[in-house]
Design an enzyme around this catalytic site. Structure first.
Site, PDB file in Angstrom:
ATOM      1  N   PRO A 153       0.822  -1.200   0.000  1.00 21.30           N
ATOM      2  CA  PRO A 153       0.000   0.000   0.000  1.00 21.30           C
ATOM      3  C   PRO A 153       0.861   1.257   0.000  1.00 21.30           C
ATOM      4  O   PRO A 153       2.032   1.206   0.318  1.00 21.30           O
ATOM      5  CB  PRO A 153      -0.778  -0.127   1.295  1.00 21.30           C
ATOM      6  CG  PRO A 153       0.095  -0.936   2.181  1.00 21.30           C
ATOM      7  CD  PRO A 153       0.968  -1.780   1.305  1.00 21.30           C
ATOM      8  N   GLU A 154       0.257   2.350  -0.369  1.00 25.83           N
ATOM      9  CA  GLU A 154       0.960   3.629  -0.365  1.00 25.83           C
ATOM     10  C   GLU A 154       0.323   4.525   0.700  1.00 25.83           C
ATOM     11  O   GLU A 154      -0.476   4.064   1.496  1.00 25.83           O
ATOM     12  CB  GLU A 154       0.875   4.258  -1.760  1.00 25.83           C
ATOM     13  CG  GLU A 154       1.467   3.329  -2.825  1.00 25.83           C
ATOM     14  CD  GLU A 154       1.393   3.913  -4.220  1.00 25.83           C
ATOM     15  OE1 GLU A 154       1.392   5.141  -4.346  1.00 25.83           O
ATOM     16  OE2 GLU A 154       1.337   3.126  -5.172  1.00 25.83           O
TER      17      GLU A 154
ATOM     18  N   HIS B 263       0.098 -16.883   7.724  1.00 28.13           N
ATOM     19  CA  HIS B 263       0.659 -15.582   7.372  1.00 28.13           C
ATOM     20  C   HIS B 263       0.312 -14.499   8.388  1.00 28.13           C
ATOM     21  O   HIS B 263       0.726 -13.357   8.255  1.00 28.13           O
ATOM     22  CB  HIS B 263       0.167 -15.150   5.985  1.00 28.13           C
ATOM     23  CG  HIS B 263       0.584 -16.088   4.898  1.00 28.13           C
ATOM     24  ND1 HIS B 263       1.910 -16.401   4.676  1.00 28.13           N
ATOM     25  CD2 HIS B 263      -0.138 -16.776   3.985  1.00 28.13           C
ATOM     26  CE1 HIS B 263       1.984 -17.242   3.658  1.00 28.13           C
ATOM     27  NE2 HIS B 263       0.760 -17.505   3.232  1.00 28.13           N
TER      28      HIS B 263
ATOM     29  N   ARG C 145       3.985 -12.058   2.087  1.00 31.89           N
ATOM     30  CA  ARG C 145       5.307 -12.044   1.476  1.00 31.89           C
ATOM     31  C   ARG C 145       6.395 -11.538   2.412  1.00 31.89           C
ATOM     32  O   ARG C 145       7.568 -11.531   2.065  1.00 31.89           O
ATOM     33  CB  ARG C 145       5.274 -11.236   0.177  1.00 31.89           C
ATOM     34  CG  ARG C 145       4.516 -11.995  -0.905  1.00 31.89           C
ATOM     35  CD  ARG C 145       4.047 -11.078  -2.012  1.00 31.89           C
ATOM     36  NE  ARG C 145       5.134 -10.369  -2.641  1.00 31.89           N
ATOM     37  CZ  ARG C 145       5.589 -10.611  -3.875  1.00 31.89           C
ATOM     38  NH1 ARG C 145       5.069 -11.562  -4.580  1.00 31.89           N
ATOM     39  NH2 ARG C 145       6.551  -9.895  -4.386  1.00 31.89           N
TER      40      ARG C 145
ATOM     41  N   ARG D  68      17.917  12.253 -12.765  1.00 34.31           N
ATOM     42  CA  ARG D  68      17.255  10.952 -12.721  1.00 34.31           C
ATOM     43  C   ARG D  68      15.872  11.102 -13.332  1.00 34.31           C
ATOM     44  O   ARG D  68      15.301  12.185 -13.285  1.00 34.31           O
ATOM     45  CB  ARG D  68      17.107  10.491 -11.255  1.00 34.31           C
ATOM     46  CG  ARG D  68      18.410  10.018 -10.641  1.00 34.31           C
ATOM     47  CD  ARG D  68      18.313  10.017  -9.127  1.00 34.31           C
ATOM     48  NE  ARG D  68      17.231   9.188  -8.611  1.00 34.31           N
ATOM     49  CZ  ARG D  68      16.875   9.150  -7.327  1.00 34.31           C
ATOM     50  NH1 ARG D  68      17.508   9.886  -6.427  1.00 34.31           N
ATOM     51  NH2 ARG D  68      15.902   8.368  -6.937  1.00 34.31           N
TER      52      ARG D  68
END
Ligand SMILES: [Zn+2]
Length: 293
Positions: free
Chosen positions: A22-23, A112, A132, A174
């Site tokens: 998530p952000e 998990h 993960r 960049r």
């Protein structure tokens, strides 16, 4: 959208190699939802299934937290911070698949689910589940300084940057996309909202940051703030392994313009959305609306 069973994937979008959640808006959504429920709850028991995801203490989290009261729940960048009185703070880095949820205490948990905190007189447990394991927990005892240290080096969030400060941060050779993903340059943006903000500002994600003009940079900062605010208002973007607390789906996925829309017509100009890879991340843009200027 319906709530989903634990571990089920939302069928909105195909699964890709490029997990992006998530952000900031997702972390804000979680923090707000938990804050509305949990302030004043007293910790009755703590079960930490995986010791290796906890940093900042060698002590027992159960000993630290049992009997403490939830005093505040906030967010810095993409991290959710759970404050306990009188104990300290638990900084939750959600990583790519980490999820903090309030779950009915009698619901079974799977392998998990790494942390379960139950509360006195509450039928709910706070659970941290991370399939993960890119996420982690950091314990910080003491005041805000200790918490800031646990959160790590984060740049300012978009709302704390003036246009002049933002322009100064763009003076690098960049690609603009790579710069916006750098949490030390600006905190809170991940793959989704980078791509959506660059689309909203009409800027090609491959452009060298320092070659972006001042008016474009101003437009981009406005686009970033508007995109994040809108995402927060809609409860974030929910797909892949991410869900908001209690499993409700974020509605922002319906509002995405370019993210994972490869080969679909641009909503503005009908040109097919293209995908390129920038610093290893899938990047979606409209070659027409975000053409070089
Ligand atoms: Zn377009």
């Amino acid at each position: 959208m319906a709530a989903l069973a634990d571990g089920q994937l939302l069928p909105l979008l195909p699964r890709r190699e490029d997990h992006a959640l998530p952000e900031l808006p997702e972390a804000e959504t979680i923090a707000r939802a938990l804050r509305a429920e949990m302030i004043g709850w007293q910790v009755a028991a703590v079960r930490l299934r995986r010791r290796d995801i906890l940093r900042g203490t060698r002590g027992s989290l159960s000993r630290l937290l049992t009997g403490a009261t939830v005093s505040d729940i906030g967010r810095q960048g993409k991290r959710v911070i759970l404050g306990f009185e009188p104990a300290g703070s638990l900084v939750v880095r959600l990583g790519m698949t980490g999820r903090l949820s309030l779950v009915a205490s009698d619901q079974p948990s799977d392998r998990h689910t790494h942390l379960r905190i139950s509360f006195a007189d509450q039928g709910w447990e706070l659970r941290f589940r991370d399939a993960r394991r890119f996420g982690n927990l950091t314990w910080a005892c003491g005041g805000p300084d200790a918490t800031a240290e646990a959160v790590g080096t984060l740049g300012p969030e978009p709302w704390d940057l003036s246009p002049a400060q933002f322009i100064q941060r763009l003076q690098r050779r960049r690609p603009i996309k790579s710069l916006l993903l750098d949490q030390q340059i600006i905190a809170g943006l991940g793959n989704i909202y980078c791509d959506e903000s660059l689309f909203a500002a009409g800027i090609d994600p491959r452009r060298i940051a320092r070659e972006i003009s001042e008016p474009e940079a101003r437009r981009l900062l406005r686009a970033i703030k508007a995109t994040l605010r809108r995402a927060i208002r809609f409860g974030g973007t929910t797909f892949l392994d991410y869900q908001a607390p209690r499993g409700e789906a974020g509605a922002f996925a319906d509002l995405l313009n370019v993210y994972q829309k490869q080969d679909q017509p641009c909503r503005i100009c009908q040109t097919p959305i293209e995908r390129v890879v920038i610093i290893g991340r899938s990047t979606f843009f409209c070659p027409c609306c975000q053409g070089a200027t």
